[in-house]
Design a protein around this motif. Structure first.
Motif, PDB file in Angstrom:
ATOM      1  N   SER A 261       0.904  -1.273  -0.433  1.00 20.90           N
ATOM      2  CA  SER A 261       0.242  -0.109   0.097  1.00 20.90           C
ATOM      3  C   SER A 261       0.628   0.845  -0.276  1.00 20.90           C
ATOM      4  N   ILE A 262       1.948   0.678   0.779  1.00 20.95           N
ATOM      5  CA  ILE A 262       2.873   2.419   0.521  1.00 20.95           C
ATOM      6  C   ILE A 262       3.564   2.631  -0.933  1.00 20.95           C
TER       7      ILE A 262
ATOM      8  N   THR B 265      -1.348  12.316   0.764  1.00 19.69           N
ATOM      9  CA  THR B 265      -1.760  10.504   0.421  1.00 19.69           C
ATOM     10  C   THR B 265      -1.236   9.885   1.629  1.00 19.69           C
ATOM     11  N   LEU B 266       0.215   9.496   2.093  1.00 19.98           N
ATOM     12  CA  LEU B 266       0.988   8.498   2.408  1.00 19.98           C
ATOM     13  C   LEU B 266       0.716   9.021   3.776  1.00 19.98           C
ATOM     14  N   THR B 267       0.188  10.144   4.313  1.00 17.68           N
ATOM     15  CA  THR B 267       0.015  11.016   5.632  1.00 17.68           C
ATOM     16  C   THR B 267      -0.849  10.039   6.005  1.00 17.68           C
ATOM     17  N   ALA B 268      -1.886  10.463   4.836  1.00 22.86           N
ATOM     18  CA  ALA B 268      -3.574   9.948   4.704  1.00 22.86           C
ATOM     19  C   ALA B 268      -3.522   8.609   5.628  1.00 22.86           C
TER      20      ALA B 268
ATOM     21  N   ASN C  40       5.577   5.855  12.778  1.00 21.94           N
ATOM     22  CA  ASN C  40       6.034   5.894  11.738  1.00 21.94           C
ATOM     23  C   ASN C  40       5.143   7.172  10.574  1.00 21.94           C
ATOM     24  N   SER C  41       3.641   7.445  11.314  1.00 17.35           N
ATOM     25  CA  SER C  41       2.974   8.409  10.805  1.00 17.35           C
ATOM     26  C   SER C  41       3.734  10.108  11.393  1.00 17.35           C
ATOM     27  N   LEU C  42       4.404   9.911  12.302  1.00 16.77           N
ATOM     28  CA  LEU C  42       5.626  11.223  13.080  1.00 16.77           C
ATOM     29  C   LEU C  42       6.685  10.969  11.883  1.00 16.77           C
ATOM     30  N   ALA C  43       6.704   9.962  11.528  1.00 16.88           N
ATOM     31  CA  ALA C  43       8.122   9.889  10.482  1.00 16.88           C
ATOM     32  C   ALA C  43       7.693  10.327   8.662  1.00 16.88           C
ATOM     33  N   ALA C  44       6.504  10.199   8.834  1.00 13.00           N
ATOM     34  CA  ALA C  44       5.587  10.519   7.103  1.00 13.00           C
ATOM     35  C   ALA C  44       6.066  11.583   7.476  1.00 13.00           C
TER      36      ALA C  44
END
Length: 405
Positions: A22-23, A47-50, A352-356
């Motif tokens: 998905s990523i 869209t990656l963070t979403a 991971n969301s914070l990293a993105a």
């Protein structure tokens, strides 16, 4: 214990691979998505963070729901919803639509990796569990290597919508495989309540456990030290290294080769080397790779192959440590493995969301800043592991003193 059926490692690896596909599959399509939907690069990046934010939030619940309703039922429902969300992404006409549908993908895409870890512990203990996790990791590691390469060719041949069409086909095939091959590993008598009070107490117990938080923090930081390269792949490869949109294997090939070899070593060492000693060896390998990465970026200009070679060593060490740290986390709560797996994945996905959203964009300006980011995140992960190991030794020593006359 329920005997493990043939092919279970392959099915669990495929379930866990939904996330990487998905990523990574649509990364080469960022420019085309922006042009097609009239969106800025930052809007496409979101869209990656979403995807990652709902992914992290829902991983907190997948395991608890499977503790109550059974593993197989939850897997079948979430894979079906993922297929529907992927079909919606394929038909999106505005970037806002893509944000929303990527969010639905994130809500369902994490069930496989969470529940898969619980299934492993339903089936096996000790070295056998470590070996099964290692086998899953080896097969799972192929996904991030294959996904961006496949995505690049799909983008080149058919455009960005074909990437999501592929995800539809993949998830439908996976649903059929789960229907025929995945057994129910949690007997009715071992299921837990979904009562709000019980869940609140259970989540509080797990998420306030210092030992659990330290292990999960180490896992998240170790992975983020590598994941910043995945998140930065379009910039790192195409801008800094001059790679084409079909050349993402330059990053994912060495990285996933390291993951496969590290997982294989972890399986070979299961029962021969203690978890703590295996983790120590793994950190020495990661530290060496991170130091070499920084040194090469200081001494040489960004170029292939030396800008990607240290990533092989880092992912080898990371993959060697991962099964051991995962088992240490889940074994803290043997009666609530699904919930514990949810919490562990939630904490990692949240980071991971914070990293993105923050860390990768702050670091991808140069290959040196990415290398320094890898080293800094690794140091934090090693510190968390060291504190946990010292706490464990102290706890064992205190328990021994209390039992002695």
């Amino acid at each position: 214990m329920t005997p493990a059926p043939r092919g279970i490692a392959l099915v669990l690896a495929a379930l866990a691979a939904l996330g990487p596909f998905s990523i990574d599959t649509y990364l080469p399509s960022f420019h085309d998505i922006g042009a097609s939907l009239q969106a800025s690069p930052l809007q496409v990046q979101q869209t990656l963070t979403a995807y990652l934010l709902p992914f992290s939030l829902m991983t907190l619940w997948h395991g608890a729901i499977s503790d109550a309703l059974g593993r197989r039922r939850v897997i079948l429902v979430t894979v079906a919803l993922f297929a529907l969300a992927s079909a919606g992404c394929m038909l999106a006409t505005r970037i806002e639509h893509l944000w929303l549908l990527r969010g639905l993908q994130g809500m369902t895409g994490g069930a496989g990796i969470v529940i898969g870890r619980a299934i492993v512990r339903d089936l096996y203990d000790g070295p056998q569990a470590q070996r099964l996790i290692s086998q899953i990791t080896m097969m799972f590691a192929l996904a991030p290597a294959v996904a961006p390469v496949l995505g690049g060719w799909l983008q080149l041949w058919f455009g960005w919508r074909s990437v999501f069409a592929f995800l539809v086909l993949m998830s439908v095939a996976l649903w059929l495989a789960c229907w025929y091959l995945l057994p129910e590993t949690l007997p009715q008598g071992q299921r837990q309540s979904l009562h709000a009070g019980y869940l609140a107490r259970s989540y509080w117990r797990v998420l306030t456990s210092p030992a659990f938080l330290l292990i999960c923090g180490a896992l998240a930081l170790n992975f983020a030290a590598f994941f910043i390269y995945v998140l930065s792949a379009p910039v790192f490869l195409m801008r800094h290294l001059g790679v084409s949109e079909t050349g993402f294997l330059w990053l994912f090939g060495p990285a996933m080769s390291g993951l496969v070899i590290g997982a294989w070593l972890s399986g070979r060492l299961a029962g021969k080397l203690s978890l703590a000693r295996t983790i120590t060896v793994a950190y020495l390998i990661m530290a060496t790779a991170a130091a070499v990465n920084i040194g090469l970026n200081v001494a040489l200009p960004p170029a292939l192959p030396w800008s990607v070679i240290p990533i092989f060593g880092f992912t080898l060490g990371m993959s060697l440590a991962m099964p051991c740290l995962t088992l240490q986390a889940l074994d803290l709560f043997p009666e609530q493995r699904g919930l514990a797996a949810s919490c562990q994945t939630f904490l990692q996905a949240g980071f991971n969301s914070l990293a993105a959203g923050l860390i990768a964009p702050a670091l991808w300006g140069s290959t040196l800043s990415l290398a320094l980011g890898m080293g800094g995140l690794l140091l934090l992960g090693a510190f968390a592991t060291l504190i946990h190991q010292r706490r464990s030794v102290f706890s064992i020593a205190s328990s021994t003193c209390r039992k002695s006359p």
